[in-house]
Design an enzyme around this catalytic site. Structure first.
Site, PDB file in Angstrom:
ATOM      1  N   GLY A  66       0.933  -1.149   0.042  1.00 19.73           N
ATOM      2  CA  GLY A  66       0.050   0.137   0.127  1.00 19.73           C
ATOM      3  C   GLY A  66       0.726   1.342  -0.011  1.00 19.73           C
ATOM      4  O   GLY A  66       0.355   2.397   0.416  1.00 19.73           O
ATOM      5  N   SER A  95       0.743  -7.295   0.145  1.00 21.49           N
ATOM      6  CA  SER A  95      -0.293  -8.386   0.210  1.00 21.49           C
ATOM      7  C   SER A  95      -0.308  -9.505  -0.531  1.00 21.49           C
ATOM      8  O   SER A  95      -0.978 -10.652  -0.291  1.00 21.49           O
ATOM      9  CB  SER A  95      -1.713  -7.813   0.312  1.00 21.49           C
ATOM     10  OG  SER A  95      -1.741  -6.945  -1.225  1.00 21.49           O
ATOM     11  N   HIS A 115       3.608  -8.639 -10.212  1.00 19.09           N
ATOM     12  CA  HIS A 115       2.324  -8.893 -10.430  1.00 19.09           C
ATOM     13  C   HIS A 115       1.920  -7.302 -10.814  1.00 19.09           C
ATOM     14  O   HIS A 115       2.335  -6.410 -10.437  1.00 19.09           O
ATOM     15  CB  HIS A 115       1.604  -9.216  -9.108  1.00 19.09           C
ATOM     16  CG  HIS A 115       0.036  -8.740  -9.245  1.00 19.09           C
ATOM     17  ND1 HIS A 115      -0.746  -9.215 -10.120  1.00 19.09           N
ATOM     18  CD2 HIS A 115      -0.692  -8.155  -8.215  1.00 19.09           C
ATOM     19  CE1 HIS A 115      -1.899  -8.747  -9.830  1.00 19.09           C
ATOM     20  NE2 HIS A 115      -1.872  -8.269  -8.549  1.00 19.09           N
ATOM     21  N   HIS A 117      -1.545  -4.846 -12.825  1.00 21.83           N
ATOM     22  CA  HIS A 117      -3.204  -4.639 -13.108  1.00 21.83           C
ATOM     23  C   HIS A 117      -3.164  -4.138 -14.495  1.00 21.83           C
ATOM     24  O   HIS A 117      -3.895  -3.215 -14.738  1.00 21.83           O
ATOM     25  CB  HIS A 117      -4.016  -4.003 -12.076  1.00 21.83           C
ATOM     26  CG  HIS A 117      -4.198  -5.022 -10.806  1.00 21.83           C
ATOM     27  ND1 HIS A 117      -4.824  -4.320  -9.881  1.00 21.83           N
ATOM     28  CD2 HIS A 117      -3.536  -6.027 -10.436  1.00 21.83           C
ATOM     29  CE1 HIS A 117      -4.772  -5.036  -8.891  1.00 21.83           C
ATOM     30  NE2 HIS A 117      -4.061  -5.930  -9.227  1.00 21.83           N
ATOM     31  N   ASP A 140       8.031 -15.745 -29.629  1.00 22.95           N
ATOM     32  CA  ASP A 140       9.252 -15.117 -29.106  1.00 22.95           C
ATOM     33  C   ASP A 140       9.334 -15.258 -27.321  1.00 22.95           C
ATOM     34  O   ASP A 140      10.429 -16.075 -26.847  1.00 22.95           O
ATOM     35  CB  ASP A 140       9.693 -13.669 -29.490  1.00 22.95           C
ATOM     36  CG  ASP A 140      10.151 -13.561 -30.976  1.00 22.95           C
ATOM     37  OD1 ASP A 140      10.296 -12.367 -31.485  1.00 22.95           O
ATOM     38  OD2 ASP A 140      10.415 -14.622 -31.713  1.00 22.95           O
ATOM     39  N   HIS A 180      -8.319 -11.155 -11.989  1.00 27.26           N
ATOM     40  CA  HIS A 180      -7.373 -10.405 -11.337  1.00 27.26           C
ATOM     41  C   HIS A 180      -6.562  -9.681 -11.990  1.00 27.26           C
ATOM     42  O   HIS A 180      -6.474  -8.193 -12.137  1.00 27.26           O
ATOM     43  CB  HIS A 180      -6.842 -11.459 -10.335  1.00 27.26           C
ATOM     44  CG  HIS A 180      -6.074 -10.818  -9.341  1.00 27.26           C
ATOM     45  ND1 HIS A 180      -5.424 -11.659  -8.252  1.00 27.26           N
ATOM     46  CD2 HIS A 180      -5.595  -9.499  -9.352  1.00 27.26           C
ATOM     47  CE1 HIS A 180      -4.679 -10.428  -7.552  1.00 27.26           C
ATOM     48  NE2 HIS A 180      -4.819  -9.423  -7.930  1.00 27.26           N
ATOM     49  N   TYR A 234      18.793 -14.471 -30.074  1.00 28.99           N
ATOM     50  CA  TYR A 234      18.528 -13.103 -30.139  1.00 28.99           C
ATOM     51  C   TYR A 234      19.316 -12.418 -29.274  1.00 28.99           C
ATOM     52  O   TYR A 234      19.792 -12.619 -28.323  1.00 28.99           O
ATOM     53  CB  TYR A 234      17.004 -12.891 -29.826  1.00 28.99           C
ATOM     54  CG  TYR A 234      16.737 -11.442 -29.551  1.00 28.99           C
ATOM     55  CD1 TYR A 234      16.570 -10.777 -28.379  1.00 28.99           C
ATOM     56  CD2 TYR A 234      16.594 -10.675 -30.622  1.00 28.99           C
ATOM     57  CE1 TYR A 234      16.016  -9.579 -28.243  1.00 28.99           C
ATOM     58  CE2 TYR A 234      16.281  -9.425 -30.536  1.00 28.99           C
ATOM     59  CZ  TYR A 234      15.882  -8.588 -29.242  1.00 28.99           C
ATOM     60  OH  TYR A 234      15.781  -7.418 -29.141  1.00 28.99           O
TER      61      TYR A 234
HETATM   62  O1  LIG Z   1      -3.907  -7.128  -6.763  1.00 27.43           O
HETATM   63  C1  LIG Z   1      -3.667  -6.956  -5.498  1.00 27.43           C
HETATM   64  C2  LIG Z   1      -3.518  -8.014  -4.467  1.00 27.43           C
HETATM   65  O2  LIG Z   1      -3.496  -9.330  -5.069  1.00 27.43           O
HETATM   66  C3  LIG Z   1      -3.273  -5.517  -4.889  1.00 27.43           C
HETATM   67  O3  LIG Z   1      -3.666  -5.290  -3.587  1.00 27.43           O
HETATM   68  C4  LIG Z   1      -1.806  -5.614  -5.428  1.00 27.43           C
HETATM   69  O4  LIG Z   1      -1.773  -5.235  -6.616  1.00 27.43           O
HETATM   70  C5  LIG Z   1      -0.941  -4.539  -4.205  1.00 27.43           C
HETATM   71  O5  LIG Z   1      -0.729  -4.824  -3.151  1.00 27.43           O
HETATM   72  P1  LIG Z   1       0.299  -4.443  -2.287  1.00 27.43           P
HETATM   73  O6  LIG Z   1       0.324  -2.921  -2.384  1.00 27.43           O
HETATM   74  O7  LIG Z   1       1.761  -5.178  -3.048  1.00 27.43           O
HETATM   75  O8  LIG Z   1       0.016  -5.192  -1.016  1.00 27.43           O
END
Ligand SMILES: O=C(CO)[C@@H](O)[C@@H](O)COP(=O)(O)O
Length: 251
Positions: A66, A95, A115, A117, A140, A180, A234
């Site tokens: 966060g 998280s 990860h 979004h 590729d 997600h 490559y």
């Molecule tokens: O997608 C989620 C949890 O899976 C989000 O809360 C994540 O992208 C960011 O959370 P954090 O700030 O890393 O705790």
């Protein structure tokens, strides 16, 4: 009892310090490539504890949960063991720490997890549809379609389990976790960040192509050939640079 960083050998402590620098710097790549908004997303890298090789005793370095990207510094990065226990840090870890830790525990060859979004990849995840391999760039980087992983609630190892079960059977370094968003893996965090950039790029291109009609798949044998070249040749690949001219040659 959970160990603190001071309980680890000096070499591990030094590796953690270097990894904090790397992971903090790589987090800046997520807003740079417009893969996240606000505090979404996270990057981690494995710290190998046993010089003999990766193990369940390893550590991971990840962002604090966060915290906005402009506040992220090497010192703010959090260190956990692969059970998710805090080893060093002044703030709560991401998280998604359990998901990253699960990947490191069950895929010893993986050194980095990301990860995001990012918009187009997440749109494909919302539809739970794999991105079909219709671009040479996909062959590729992903060696085929970009797979979809199961819907999983955050809070335990469900997300990590879904990532591993999906990617173990795929050449892709990216999985679209249903409803997600994308998770990507690599030999290190930089490789996983590259996969996060590339999955968004191809998700966007294939989406746009779909507005014009049904894109054409690349035959599997061609996908295999493109993947082998890109992964092994490559760039600076295996071919040694041409030897610089020497006096003898000029003579
Ligand atoms: O997608 C989620 C949890 O899976 C989000 O809360 C994540 O992208 C960011 O959370 P954090 O700030 O890393 O705790």
């Amino acid at each position: 009892m959970t160990r603190t960083l001071a309980d680890y050998p000096a070499e591990v402590q030094e590796a953690v310090a270097r990894t904090r620098e790397v992971v903090a710097r790589l987090h800046a790549e997520l807003p740079r490539w417009e893969l996240i908004v606000w505090t979404a997303g996270n990057v981690s890298q494995r710290v190998q504890v046993d010089p003999a090789g990766p193990s369940a005793d390893d550590l991971l370095v990840i962002k604090p949960s966060g915290v906005t990207y402009d506040e992220l510094t090497p010192e703010s990065m959090v260190v956990c063991d692969l059970d998710g226990n805090l080893v060093d840090g002044t703030r709560s870890p991401s998280s998604d720490t359990a998901a990253h830790a699960y990947v490191y525990t069950h895929m010893p060859e993986i050194g980095g997890v990301v990860h995001t979004h990012s918009t187009y990849a997440t749109a494909w995840a919302a539809r739970a549809e794999p991105v079909p391999c219709v671009l040479t760039m996909m062959a590729d980087e992903f060696g085929g379609d970009i797979p979809v992983g199961p819907f999983a609630l955050i809070g335990d190892d469900s997300i990590g389990r879904g990532i591993v079960e999906t990617l173990r059977e795929s050449r892709s370094p990216a999985v679209l976790m249903r409803n997600h968003g994308p998770f990507t893996i690599g030999k290190d965090a930089k490789t996983a960040v590259k996969a996060a950039v590339m999955v968004e790029e191809v998700a966007r291109t294939v989406h746009i192509s779909r507005q014009l009609g049904e894109p054409t798949r690349i035959p599997q044998d061609q996908v295999d050939s493109l993947y082998a070249r890109y992964q092994n040749v490559y760039g600076q690949g295996s071919a040694a640079p041409a030897a610089a001219n020497t006096k003898e040659q000029d003579a």
